[in-house]
Write a protein that holds these residues in place. Structure first.
Motif, PDB file in Angstrom:
ATOM      1  N   LYS A  80       0.833  -1.200   0.000  1.00  0.00           N
ATOM      2  CA  LYS A  80       0.000   0.000   0.000  1.00  0.00           C
ATOM      3  C   LYS A  80       0.863   1.243   0.000  1.00  0.00           C
ATOM      4  N   ILE A  81       1.906   1.248   0.830  1.00  0.00           N
ATOM      5  CA  ILE A  81       2.824   2.386   0.869  1.00  0.00           C
ATOM      6  C   ILE A  81       3.472   2.586  -0.501  1.00  0.00           C
ATOM      7  N   MET A  82       3.918   1.500  -1.108  1.00  0.00           N
ATOM      8  CA  MET A  82       4.543   1.600  -2.426  1.00  0.00           C
ATOM      9  C   MET A  82       3.565   2.146  -3.464  1.00  0.00           C
ATOM     10  N   SER A  83       2.281   1.794  -3.328  1.00  0.00           N
ATOM     11  CA  SER A  83       1.296   2.218  -4.316  1.00  0.00           C
ATOM     12  C   SER A  83       0.977   3.702  -4.231  1.00  0.00           C
ATOM     13  N   ILE A  84       1.144   4.301  -3.043  1.00  0.00           N
ATOM     14  CA  ILE A  84       0.820   5.728  -2.902  1.00  0.00           C
ATOM     15  C   ILE A  84       2.057   6.611  -3.043  1.00  0.00           C
ATOM     16  N   GLN A  85       3.234   5.996  -3.098  1.00  0.00           N
ATOM     17  CA  GLN A  85       4.445   6.756  -3.388  1.00  0.00           C
ATOM     18  C   GLN A  85       4.592   6.920  -4.896  1.00  0.00           C
ATOM     19  N   ALA A  86       5.415   7.885  -5.293  1.00  0.00           N
ATOM     20  CA  ALA A  86       5.712   8.042  -6.722  1.00  0.00           C
ATOM     21  C   ALA A  86       6.302   6.737  -7.251  1.00  0.00           C
ATOM     22  N   ASP A  87       5.976   6.395  -8.478  1.00  0.00           N
ATOM     23  CA  ASP A  87       6.488   5.139  -9.007  1.00  0.00           C
ATOM     24  C   ASP A  87       7.948   5.281  -9.419  1.00  0.00           C
ATOM     25  N   ARG A  88       8.543   4.162  -9.709  1.00  0.00           N
ATOM     26  CA  ARG A  88       9.972   4.098 -10.017  1.00  0.00           C
ATOM     27  C   ARG A  88      10.339   4.999 -11.187  1.00  0.00           C
ATOM     28  N   PHE A  89       9.503   5.033 -12.203  1.00  0.00           N
ATOM     29  CA  PHE A  89       9.831   5.784 -13.406  1.00  0.00           C
ATOM     30  C   PHE A  89       9.702   7.289 -13.184  1.00  0.00           C
ATOM     31  N   ALA A  90       8.802   7.691 -12.287  1.00  0.00           N
ATOM     32  CA  ALA A  90       8.696   9.111 -11.949  1.00  0.00           C
ATOM     33  C   ALA A  90       9.955   9.587 -11.234  1.00  0.00           C
ATOM     34  N   ARG A  91      10.512   8.733 -10.377  1.00  0.00           N
ATOM     35  CA  ARG A  91      11.756   9.092  -9.682  1.00  0.00           C
ATOM     36  C   ARG A  91      12.924   9.158 -10.678  1.00  0.00           C
ATOM     37  N   ILE A  92      12.992   8.173 -11.555  1.00  0.00           N
ATOM     38  CA  ILE A  92      14.073   8.148 -12.544  1.00  0.00           C
ATOM     39  C   ILE A  92      14.044   9.410 -13.404  1.00  0.00           C
ATOM     40  N   SER A  93      12.846   9.900 -13.707  1.00  0.00           N
ATOM     41  CA  SER A  93      12.713  11.046 -14.607  1.00  0.00           C
ATOM     42  C   SER A  93      13.293  12.332 -14.027  1.00  0.00           C
ATOM     43  N   VAL A  94      13.409  12.428 -12.689  1.00  0.00           N
ATOM     44  CA  VAL A  94      13.936  13.663 -12.085  1.00  0.00           C
ATOM     45  C   VAL A  94      15.359  13.482 -11.568  1.00  0.00           C
ATOM     46  N   ALA A  95      15.904  12.265 -11.664  1.00  0.00           N
ATOM     47  CA  ALA A  95      17.216  11.981 -11.087  1.00  0.00           C
ATOM     48  C   ALA A  95      18.343  12.431 -12.005  1.00  0.00           C
TER      49      ALA A  95
END
Length: 205
Positions: free
Chosen positions: A154-169
């Motif tokens: 549930k926590i993982m589902s409400i956090q930004a997904d992996r690809f959203a993080r990669i896009s700003v890194a």
């Protein structure tokens, strides 16, 4: 303010381990999770506000925060999650900013788990992502032993997904390997960030 790198990543990705390695290299680490725990100790205004909003269920018998109750509200009610975020995040950012202002290392590390969710990437010089496969996230978090698998998911589902993080890194550490491999990657980044900080400081002079 010194050159600032924001460290982010999902639950169980290894952010704390990476931050600890950087700390051992002499870098000042400002950790949003640690600040969050500090502002939710008995007598602090934000805990008093949570108590007023949720009632006695938010507290344990000893007056400390009932983290299981809070986690349940964050995971299962979007309205409650928004209210909690609106209460806590400005406080955490204000304290983190003050700590960054007083940092004396050549560059500083700001650990921000919810960097993408709060659009904080534009407030730092660089973003470092600790990235792992979601299956590894789940397994590592379960090894802590204090969160049920359904809560982790549930926590993982409400956090930004992996690809959203990669896009700003700007930089990405793949933390699927050994601790020794991780230390080697962190050391290389530390040297790189020192060079970036030195270049920035020369430019400012």
């Amino acid at each position: 303010m010194s050159y600032t790198v924001a460290l982010t990543g999902g639950i169980g990705s290894g952010k704390s381990t990476v931050a600890h390695i950087f700390s051992n290299l002499g870098i000042n680490v400002i950790d949003s999770d640690i600040i969050a725990r500090q502002v939710l100790t008995p007598g602090q205004p934000d805990l008093l506000a949570l108590h007023a909003y949720f009632g006695n269920d938010i507290l344990m018998k000893n007056g400390f925060l009932n983290r299981i109750f809070l986690r349940d509200k964050i995971c299962n009610s979007s309205n409650d999650r928004e209210w909690i975020n609106n209460l806590l995040h400005p406080t955490i950012r204000r304290i983190a900013y003050q700590q960054l202002l007083h940092s004396r290392s050549m560059w500083s590390l700001w650990v921000v788990p919810l960097l993408v969710e709060n659009s904080l990437q534009n407030y730092v010089d660089r973003v470092l992502l600790v990235d792992v496969d979601p299956i590894i996230q789940l397994d590592r978090t379960m090894m802590r032993g204090n969160i049920q698998p359904e809560h982790i998911e549930k926590i993982m589902s409400i956090q930004a997904d992996r690809f959203a993080r990669i896009s700003v890194a700007d930089d990405i550490i793949d933390n699927s390997g050994s601790l020794d491999t991780l230390k080697t990657k962190v050391l290389a980044l530390h040297k790189y960030y020192l060079s970036l900080a030195e270049s920035r400081n020369k430019y400012l002079l």
